[in-house]
Design a protein around this motif. Sequence first.
Motif, PDB file in Angstrom:
ATOM      1  N   ARG A   1       0.827  -1.210   0.000  1.00  0.00           N
ATOM      2  CA  ARG A   1       0.000   0.000   0.000  1.00  0.00           C
ATOM      3  C   ARG A   1       0.858   1.256   0.000  1.00  0.00           C
ATOM      4  N   TRP A   2       2.001   1.186   0.672  1.00  0.00           N
ATOM      5  CA  TRP A   2       2.851   2.356   0.805  1.00  0.00           C
ATOM      6  C   TRP A   2       3.737   2.593  -0.422  1.00  0.00           C
ATOM      7  N   GLU A   3       3.615   1.753  -1.435  1.00  0.00           N
ATOM      8  CA  GLU A   3       4.349   2.007  -2.668  1.00  0.00           C
ATOM      9  C   GLU A   3       3.821   3.248  -3.374  1.00  0.00           C
ATOM     10  N   LYS A   4       2.567   3.609  -3.101  1.00  0.00           N
ATOM     11  CA  LYS A   4       1.977   4.817  -3.658  1.00  0.00           C
ATOM     12  C   LYS A   4       2.301   6.010  -2.759  1.00  0.00           C
ATOM     13  N   PRO A   5       2.436   7.203  -3.338  1.00  0.00           N
ATOM     14  CA  PRO A   5       2.600   8.397  -2.502  1.00  0.00           C
ATOM     15  C   PRO A   5       1.336   8.642  -1.684  1.00  0.00           C
ATOM     16  N   ASP A   6       1.468   9.320  -0.565  1.00  0.00           N
ATOM     17  CA  ASP A   6       0.336   9.504   0.339  1.00  0.00           C
ATOM     18  C   ASP A   6       0.438  10.875   0.990  1.00  0.00           C
ATOM     19  N   SER A   7      -0.583  11.680   0.833  1.00  0.00           N
ATOM     20  CA  SER A   7      -0.589  13.022   1.405  1.00  0.00           C
ATOM     21  C   SER A   7      -0.551  12.991   2.923  1.00  0.00           C
ATOM     22  N   SER A   8      -1.062  11.925   3.550  1.00  0.00           N
ATOM     23  CA  SER A   8      -1.050  11.819   5.004  1.00  0.00           C
ATOM     24  C   SER A   8       0.381  11.739   5.532  1.00  0.00           C
ATOM     25  N   ARG A   9       1.215  10.951   4.867  1.00  0.00           N
ATOM     26  CA  ARG A   9       2.611  10.839   5.277  1.00  0.00           C
ATOM     27  C   ARG A   9       3.329  12.174   5.120  1.00  0.00           C
ATOM     28  N   ASP A  10       3.070  12.837   4.007  1.00  0.00           N
ATOM     29  CA  ASP A  10       3.695  14.145   3.773  1.00  0.00           C
ATOM     30  C   ASP A  10       3.272  15.147   4.846  1.00  0.00           C
ATOM     31  N   PHE A  11       2.008  15.113   5.222  1.00  0.00           N
ATOM     32  CA  PHE A  11       1.488  16.040   6.221  1.00  0.00           C
ATOM     33  C   PHE A  11       2.184  15.837   7.562  1.00  0.00           C
ATOM     34  N   LEU A  12       2.298  14.585   8.000  1.00  0.00           N
ATOM     35  CA  LEU A  12       2.885  14.314   9.309  1.00  0.00           C
ATOM     36  C   LEU A  12       4.371  14.664   9.331  1.00  0.00           C
ATOM     37  N   ILE A  13       5.080  14.327   8.279  1.00  0.00           N
ATOM     38  CA  ILE A  13       6.497  14.672   8.217  1.00  0.00           C
ATOM     39  C   ILE A  13       6.684  16.186   8.292  1.00  0.00           C
ATOM     40  N   GLN A  14       5.843  16.929   7.595  1.00  0.00           N
ATOM     41  CA  GLN A  14       5.963  18.390   7.613  1.00  0.00           C
ATOM     42  C   GLN A  14       5.687  18.950   9.001  1.00  0.00           C
ATOM     43  N   LYS A  15       4.718  18.370   9.704  1.00  0.00           N
ATOM     44  CA  LYS A  15       4.420  18.819  11.070  1.00  0.00           C
ATOM     45  C   LYS A  15       5.641  18.644  11.971  1.00  0.00           C
ATOM     46  N   LEU A  16       6.341  17.528  11.836  1.00  0.00           N
ATOM     47  CA  LEU A  16       7.518  17.281  12.650  1.00  0.00           C
ATOM     48  C   LEU A  16       8.680  18.187  12.244  1.00  0.00           C
ATOM     49  N   LYS A  17       8.799  18.452  10.948  1.00  0.00           N
ATOM     50  CA  LYS A  17       9.829  19.387  10.500  1.00  0.00           C
ATOM     51  C   LYS A  17       9.577  20.788  11.056  1.00  0.00           C
ATOM     52  N   ASP A  18       8.303  21.136  11.172  1.00  0.00           N
ATOM     53  CA  ASP A  18       7.948  22.458  11.704  1.00  0.00           C
ATOM     54  C   ASP A  18       8.105  22.537  13.217  1.00  0.00           C
ATOM     55  N   ASN A  19       8.298  21.387  13.866  1.00  0.00           N
ATOM     56  CA  ASN A  19       8.431  21.327  15.320  1.00  0.00           C
ATOM     57  C   ASN A  19       9.685  20.527  15.678  1.00  0.00           C
ATOM     58  N   PRO A  20      10.859  21.059  15.411  1.00  0.00           N
ATOM     59  CA  PRO A  20      12.100  20.319  15.674  1.00  0.00           C
ATOM     60  C   PRO A  20      12.214  19.925  17.145  1.00  0.00           C
ATOM     61  N   GLY A  21      12.680  18.698  17.360  1.00  0.00           N
ATOM     62  CA  GLY A  21      12.817  18.198  18.723  1.00  0.00           C
ATOM     63  C   GLY A  21      11.551  17.611  19.298  1.00  0.00           C
ATOM     64  N   ALA A  22      10.509  17.483  18.483  1.00  0.00           N
ATOM     65  CA  ALA A  22       9.223  16.977  18.970  1.00  0.00           C
ATOM     66  C   ALA A  22       9.277  15.472  19.192  1.00  0.00           C
ATOM     67  N   THR A  23       8.377  14.993  20.045  1.00  0.00           N
ATOM     68  CA  THR A  23       8.221  13.560  20.304  1.00  0.00           C
ATOM     69  C   THR A  23       6.880  13.100  19.766  1.00  0.00           C
ATOM     70  N   LEU A  24       6.792  11.807  19.461  1.00  0.00           N
ATOM     71  CA  LEU A  24       5.549  11.273  18.892  1.00  0.00           C
ATOM     72  C   LEU A  24       5.244   9.908  19.490  1.00  0.00           C
ATOM     73  N   LEU A  25       4.000   9.710  19.863  1.00  0.00           N
ATOM     74  CA  LEU A  25       3.483   8.418  20.314  1.00  0.00           C
ATOM     75  C   LEU A  25       2.674   7.795  19.188  1.00  0.00           C
ATOM     76  N   ASP A  26       3.043   6.571  18.813  1.00  0.00           N
ATOM     77  CA  ASP A  26       2.368   5.838  17.745  1.00  0.00           C
ATOM     78  C   ASP A  26       1.519   4.740  18.384  1.00  0.00           C
ATOM     79  N   ILE A  27       0.202   4.969  18.453  1.00  0.00           N
ATOM     80  CA  ILE A  27      -0.718   4.033  19.107  1.00  0.00           C
ATOM     81  C   ILE A  27      -1.055   2.896  18.138  1.00  0.00           C
TER      82      ILE A  27
END
Length: 277
Positions: free
Chosen positions: A48-74
């Motif tokens: 499924r992840w062989e296709k590009p996905d706007s959701s992945r791009d969105f989350l990566i950008q959020k983390l780039k905008d918040n350097p040093g951030a932590t994330l919990l993956d439920i």
Amino acid sequence: MEALTDWYKLWNQLCEIQNKAFGRKKEYAEDDFWKHKARHFDKMVDERWEKPDSSRDFLIQKLKDNPGATLLDIGAGTGKWSLLVSPYAAKVTALDPSLAMQEILKEKIQKQGINNIDIVTGIWPEDDVASHDFVLASHSMYGVADFKAFVDKMSATATKACIMLLRAPFADSVMAIASRHVLGQPYDSPNFQVAYNALLGMDIYPDVIMEEAGTWPAWTHDSFEEALDDLKNRLGICDTSQYDDFLSDLLEKHLILKDCKFVWPSGNRSALVYWEV
């Protein structure tokens, strides 16, 4: 005037149907449902992840905008999201109850030389986890009947924002048509539409991004009888033949025989739901 839909009750009822369906299809008696399925699941997600996905791009950008951030993956599973965000986060906590899933993630962490992912065995929302800047739940909420408790714990644990990914079924899908006929409403399982309305009822008004890359892979079955049995199982009506004529006719109209497989038309896409806390 008809009474308004109780979205929390509907979520609960759909969870019960889905949990019974998975229970009926459980092939092994071990406590870890994924013990014999984890690697197949991981391969399926890879495809499924062989296709590009706007959701992945969105989350990566959020983390780039918040350097040093932590994330919990439920419900991190085999860690696709945890691995994706690890280069952009100071720390990632991968929470999952399945040791089989965790084992695959551990293999990937070691192979890739990653040192900022902590794996924690636990069930959400029962088990407590320390606060994180971002809290992510990707398709990991479907088996939890108390949607409000799931969301409340997310909001209480996040210091910046929460992200959920849910399937968004098409209104004209085979499952939607079957559900309207059998259940009196178009949803056969917990999903984005039910969750979004429930969130509004909690005074949460999230942003939504629909997956740009298209639909989920189509379901396939080896025989028509298998497809009918699976449909009935998903609707929680295995013990009755009351709807067999309607459902058989529905499948005959929509399934396509291809390469000796009965192929369903695609019925879902993914939706990302985001709210700040």
